[in-house]
Write a protein that holds these residues in place. Sequence first.
Motif, PDB file in Angstrom:
ATOM      1  N   GLU A 158       0.830  -1.214   0.000  1.00 21.10           N
ATOM      2  CA  GLU A 158       0.000   0.000   0.000  1.00 21.10           C
ATOM      3  C   GLU A 158       0.864   1.263   0.000  1.00 21.10           C
ATOM      4  O   GLU A 158       1.994   1.259   0.472  1.00 21.10           O
ATOM      5  N   ASN A 159       0.267   2.334  -0.499  1.00 20.85           N
ATOM      6  CA  ASN A 159       0.969   3.620  -0.543  1.00 20.85           C
ATOM      7  C   ASN A 159       0.381   4.580   0.493  1.00 20.85           C
ATOM      8  O   ASN A 159      -0.759   5.033   0.351  1.00 20.85           O
ATOM      9  N   TRP A 160       1.154   4.840   1.539  1.00 23.67           N
ATOM     10  CA  TRP A 160       0.766   5.798   2.581  1.00 23.67           C
ATOM     11  C   TRP A 160       1.713   7.003   2.562  1.00 23.67           C
ATOM     12  O   TRP A 160       1.952   7.634   3.586  1.00 23.67           O
ATOM     13  N   ASP A 161       2.261   7.324   1.387  1.00 23.87           N
ATOM     14  CA  ASP A 161       3.185   8.454   1.259  1.00 23.87           C
ATOM     15  C   ASP A 161       2.454   9.768   1.519  1.00 23.87           C
ATOM     16  O   ASP A 161       1.238   9.831   1.396  1.00 23.87           O
ATOM     17  N   PRO A 162       3.207  10.826   1.836  1.00 24.11           N
ATOM     18  CA  PRO A 162       2.573  12.131   2.033  1.00 24.11           C
ATOM     19  C   PRO A 162       1.724  12.535   0.829  1.00 24.11           C
ATOM     20  O   PRO A 162       2.081  12.252  -0.319  1.00 24.11           O
ATOM     21  N   ILE A 163       0.602  13.176   1.110  1.00 23.89           N
ATOM     22  CA  ILE A 163      -0.275  13.708   0.055  1.00 23.89           C
ATOM     23  C   ILE A 163       0.324  15.061  -0.369  1.00 23.89           C
ATOM     24  O   ILE A 163       0.703  15.854   0.495  1.00 23.89           O
ATOM     25  N   PRO A 164       0.413  15.314  -1.675  1.00 25.63           N
ATOM     26  CA  PRO A 164       0.980  16.606  -2.108  1.00 25.63           C
ATOM     27  C   PRO A 164       0.209  17.777  -1.495  1.00 25.63           C
ATOM     28  O   PRO A 164      -1.017  17.715  -1.386  1.00 25.63           O
ATOM     29  N   GLU A 165       0.954  18.800  -1.106  1.00 31.94           N
ATOM     30  CA  GLU A 165       0.329  20.007  -0.567  1.00 31.94           C
ATOM     31  C   GLU A 165      -0.681  20.534  -1.578  1.00 31.94           C
ATOM     32  O   GLU A 165      -0.464  20.447  -2.774  1.00 31.94           O
ATOM     33  N   GLY A 166      -1.772  21.070  -1.090  1.00 35.81           N
ATOM     34  CA  GLY A 166      -2.791  21.555  -2.013  1.00 35.81           C
ATOM     35  C   GLY A 166      -3.848  20.495  -2.312  1.00 35.81           C
ATOM     36  O   GLY A 166      -4.937  20.814  -2.752  1.00 35.81           O
ATOM     37  N   GLN A 167      -3.501  19.224  -2.081  1.00 35.92           N
ATOM     38  CA  GLN A 167      -4.492  18.143  -2.289  1.00 35.92           C
ATOM     39  C   GLN A 167      -4.887  17.491  -0.969  1.00 35.92           C
ATOM     40  O   GLN A 167      -5.561  16.467  -0.953  1.00 35.92           O
ATOM     41  N   GLU A 170      -0.866  15.519   6.729  1.00 36.99           N
ATOM     42  CA  GLU A 170       0.164  15.361   5.707  1.00 36.99           C
ATOM     43  C   GLU A 170       0.044  14.006   5.001  1.00 36.99           C
ATOM     44  O   GLU A 170       0.271  13.892   3.807  1.00 36.99           O
ATOM     45  N   LEU A 171      -0.307  12.971   5.774  1.00 37.67           N
ATOM     46  CA  LEU A 171      -0.462  11.627   5.198  1.00 37.67           C
ATOM     47  C   LEU A 171      -1.908  11.316   4.844  1.00 37.67           C
ATOM     48  O   LEU A 171      -2.210  10.214   4.370  1.00 37.67           O
ATOM     49  N   GLY A 172      -2.814  12.247   5.116  1.00 36.73           N
ATOM     50  CA  GLY A 172      -4.243  11.975   4.908  1.00 36.73           C
ATOM     51  C   GLY A 172      -4.720  10.832   5.788  1.00 36.73           C
ATOM     52  O   GLY A 172      -5.616  10.065   5.415  1.00 36.73           O
ATOM     53  N   ALA A 173      -4.101  10.692   6.950  1.00 36.43           N
ATOM     54  CA  ALA A 173      -4.312   9.480   7.743  1.00 36.43           C
ATOM     55  C   ALA A 173      -4.769   9.781   9.157  1.00 36.43           C
ATOM     56  O   ALA A 173      -4.559  10.872   9.678  1.00 36.43           O
ATOM     57  N   MET A 174      -5.395   8.787   9.741  1.00 37.07           N
ATOM     58  CA  MET A 174      -5.873   8.901  11.125  1.00 37.07           C
ATOM     59  C   MET A 174      -5.914   7.519  11.724  1.00 37.07           C
ATOM     60  O   MET A 174      -6.129   6.532  11.028  1.00 37.07           O
ATOM     61  N   ASP A 175      -5.732   7.458  13.027  1.00 41.84           N
ATOM     62  CA  ASP A 175      -6.078   6.233  13.743  1.00 41.84           C
ATOM     63  C   ASP A 175      -7.093   6.568  14.821  1.00 41.84           C
ATOM     64  O   ASP A 175      -7.017   7.623  15.455  1.00 41.84           O
ATOM     65  N   ILE A 176      -8.030   5.658  14.997  1.00 42.53           N
ATOM     66  CA  ILE A 176      -8.932   5.727  16.147  1.00 42.53           C
ATOM     67  C   ILE A 176      -8.699   4.462  16.969  1.00 42.53           C
ATOM     68  O   ILE A 176      -8.904   3.353  16.467  1.00 42.53           O
ATOM     69  N   LEU A 177      -8.244   4.637  18.206  1.00 41.77           N
ATOM     70  CA  LEU A 177      -8.313   3.516  19.141  1.00 41.77           C
ATOM     71  C   LEU A 177      -9.755   3.520  19.631  1.00 41.77           C
ATOM     72  O   LEU A 177     -10.280   4.566  20.005  1.00 41.77           O
ATOM     73  N   ASN A 178     -10.394   2.363  19.601  1.00 44.04           N
ATOM     74  CA  ASN A 178     -11.806   2.330  19.946  1.00 44.04           C
ATOM     75  C   ASN A 178     -12.170   1.023  20.624  1.00 44.04           C
ATOM     76  O   ASN A 178     -11.376   0.082  20.652  1.00 44.04           O
ATOM     77  N   GLY A 179     -13.371   0.980  21.156  1.00 46.19           N
ATOM     78  CA  GLY A 179     -13.914  -0.270  21.681  1.00 46.19           C
ATOM     79  C   GLY A 179     -14.820  -0.890  20.631  1.00 46.19           C
ATOM     80  O   GLY A 179     -15.459  -0.177  19.859  1.00 46.19           O
ATOM     81  N   PHE A 180     -14.820  -2.217  20.591  1.00 46.39           N
ATOM     82  CA  PHE A 180     -15.658  -2.929  19.625  1.00 46.39           C
ATOM     83  C   PHE A 180     -16.596  -3.851  20.410  1.00 46.39           C
ATOM     84  O   PHE A 180     -16.165  -4.874  20.930  1.00 46.39           O
ATOM     85  N   PRO A 181     -17.883  -3.486  20.511  1.00 42.81           N
ATOM     86  CA  PRO A 181     -18.788  -4.295  21.326  1.00 42.81           C
ATOM     87  C   PRO A 181     -19.183  -5.606  20.637  1.00 42.81           C
ATOM     88  O   PRO A 181     -18.846  -5.813  19.468  1.00 42.81           O
ATOM     89  N   TRP A 182     -19.836  -6.465  21.340  1.00 44.24           N
ATOM     90  CA  TRP A 182     -20.525  -7.668  20.833  1.00 44.24           C
ATOM     91  C   TRP A 182     -19.605  -8.806  20.390  1.00 44.24           C
ATOM     92  O   TRP A 182     -19.923  -9.974  20.623  1.00 44.24           O
ATOM     93  N   LEU A 183     -18.436  -8.502  19.787  1.00 47.85           N
ATOM     94  CA  LEU A 183     -17.599  -9.523  19.151  1.00 47.85           C
ATOM     95  C   LEU A 183     -17.144 -10.617  20.126  1.00 47.85           C
ATOM     96  O   LEU A 183     -17.156 -11.797  19.797  1.00 47.85           O
TER      97      LEU A 183
END
Length: 270
Positions: free
Chosen positions: A138-147, A218-231
């Motif tokens: 996968e490509n997680w490189d920086p997104i060009p500025e302006g985009q 800059e990477l257009g990226a995020m992480d959410i640490l979260n809870g996952f019910p029911w599983l």
Amino acid sequence: MIYSVLLGLSLASPALAACSRAALQEATASYVRAQAAGQLDLLSLASNVSYAENDTPMDIKQGVLSQAITIDNTRSLHDSVECATFTEITSATSKHPYVIHTRMLVAESKITAIESVVTDEGDWVFNATVHLRWSKQENWDPIPEGQRDSRATIKAAGDAYLNQWANSTLPVPLGTPCARLEGGAYTGERNPAANTCKMPAFPTPLKAGNRRYVIDEELGAMDILNGFPWLEASKPADFQTPSSNMFRLEGGLIRYIHEITVCATPRCGR
Ligand SMILES: *[C@@H]1O[C@H](CO)[C@@H](O)[C@H](O)[C@H]1NC(C)=O
Ligand SMILES: *[C@@H]1O[C@H](CO)[C@@H](O)[C@H](O)[C@H]1NC(C)=O
Ligand SMILES: *[C@@H]1O[C@H](CO)[C@@H](O)[C@H](O)[C@H]1NC(C)=O
């Protein structure tokens, strides 16, 4: 005159960037070095640092960070607004394979909090070899500025994805293509050009709570640490199983999702 302009700038800039990206990058680089060596002294820890694995506070010396593990791939996000970092570690070739997602808080170049979702054999569809194989393509490189997408756009997209588990008709900005790496299962395996991220409706609405964010425009990226019910079959249905969802957006649409989820019993008893 010059004075007041400078004063105005110095008052304005902390809200834009509370931490330098360089300081956050140093923190994630040291985290990866420390985990590779199993040596806590490679970290610049605040004296009051808090440490938790899988939502359980513990002594940092008893945690996975004290074990040397072979690191086959890492991805890090740096959030200069919240002074927070996120790192994904894929360890497929260690004697004990892991996929670890870690969120850290940094103040004055010291790490003040570390919380990790640590997955290994028996966790939800865990397979570090498969995780490594697909993640590396996968490509997680920086997104060009302006985009680049705004923080708000990135956050809303990830939240929409989690919110949809509670209401399958809510719209989620999924791109085409979009692929989800869920532990060791890759939705993009058969058709990499398709959007394969849509989740089926769950038999019951799932409210993913306990959300903690790291956003990197800059990477257009995020992480959410979260809870996952029911599983987790061995727990009450509303138990928030420790989980983490990492997103990459391109042009306002989700391109990749990496989910890892911890099971209290092998394969969550399912
Ligand atoms: C630990 O100390 C840092 C720096 O003094 C401070 O910013 C942070 O709020 C403290 N954290 C806790 C949990 O007390
Ligand atoms: C992980 O997946 C690979 C490839 O499908 C398979 O060969 C291997 O046995 C799996 N490992 C485990 C521990 O299940
Ligand atoms: C689910 O989302 C739809 C679309 O936003 C909304 O109209 C509906 O009221 C929601 N249902 C529930 C139970 O929240």
